[in-house]
Motif scaffolding. Structure first.
Motif, PDB file in Angstrom:
ATOM      1  N   ALA A   1     -67.066 -36.721 -10.456  1.00 51.93           N
ATOM      2  CA  ALA A   1     -65.951 -35.790 -10.277  1.00 51.93           C
ATOM      3  C   ALA A   1     -64.753 -36.141 -11.151  1.00 51.93           C
ATOM      4  O   ALA A   1     -63.936 -35.273 -11.468  1.00 51.93           O
ATOM      5  N   ASP A   2     -64.651 -37.396 -11.579  1.00 50.52           N
ATOM      6  CA  ASP A   2     -63.542 -37.817 -12.439  1.00 50.52           C
ATOM      7  C   ASP A   2     -63.891 -37.749 -13.917  1.00 50.52           C
ATOM      8  O   ASP A   2     -63.089 -38.139 -14.762  1.00 50.52           O
ATOM      9  N   GLY A   3     -65.109 -37.307 -14.245  1.00 48.27           N
ATOM     10  CA  GLY A   3     -65.525 -37.192 -15.638  1.00 48.27           C
ATOM     11  C   GLY A   3     -66.144 -38.447 -16.218  1.00 48.27           C
ATOM     12  O   GLY A   3     -66.444 -38.498 -17.408  1.00 48.27           O
TER      13      GLY A   3
END
Length: 169
Positions: free
Chosen positions: A36-38
């Motif tokens: 989700a944070d890349g």
């Protein structure tokens, strides 16, 4: 979904794979799996033929290979020179061991052949690392360097043997 022990993609076995909780479309193969944070988790290699779930090579493995290709033009891995399969639970019971990797082929001229490894040997450990199945053997060797000396602990005809081996590359 989880880090798995292995997945089968077509005719290839991917050891220490990330197993997704659903299949991936064909156009996603080679794509990045991110959180989700890349942050990069891995690269999509296909769908497991065993369960039709997506299979991903962990990012660390992919990055290590990319760096080796960039820096050296090749990826060098430690080589033992065997084919191995999981020890069947019934065979394990007969042999009195909890598991292992049964050798099905020894490559002529390989480090394993030079050390005396034979078809039918059951690998129980590499140095002090327990081998419960063929994936354990592959993953242990993946952490080693060509030219490294190891002790392969095998069971042969009811006897435990320690075979010193210098891994190829």
């Amino acid at each position: 979904r989880s880090l798995g022990r292995r997945a089968t993609v077509g005719d290839h076995v991917v050891h220490d794979a990330i197993q997704l909780d659903r299949p991936v479309p064909a156009d996603a193969h080679g794509g990045a799996l991110v959180d989700a944070d890349g942050a990069l988790l891995g690269l999509v290699v296909g769908n497991s033929t065993e369960r039709e779930l997506g299979t991903v090579v962990p990012a660390d493995d992919a990055v290590d290979c990319a760096l080796a290709l960039r820096d050296h033009g090749t990826v060098r891995r430690a080589w033992l020179g065997v084919r191995a399969v999981d020890l069947d639970p019934d065979e394990a019971t007969l042999l009195g061991v909890p598991g292992g990797a049964r050798i099905t082929e020894v490559t002529l001229g390989s480090p394993a052949a030079a050390a005396g490894v034979r078809v039918g040997d059951v690998v129980r450990a590499v140095d002090q690392h327990v081998v419960d199945d063929a994936s354990d053997l592959v993953n242990d060797l993946a952490d080693r360097e060509p030219g490294e000396a190891v002790d392969l602990h095998v069971q042969r005809d009811g006897q435990q043997l320690g075979l010193p081996i210098t891994l190829g590359g």
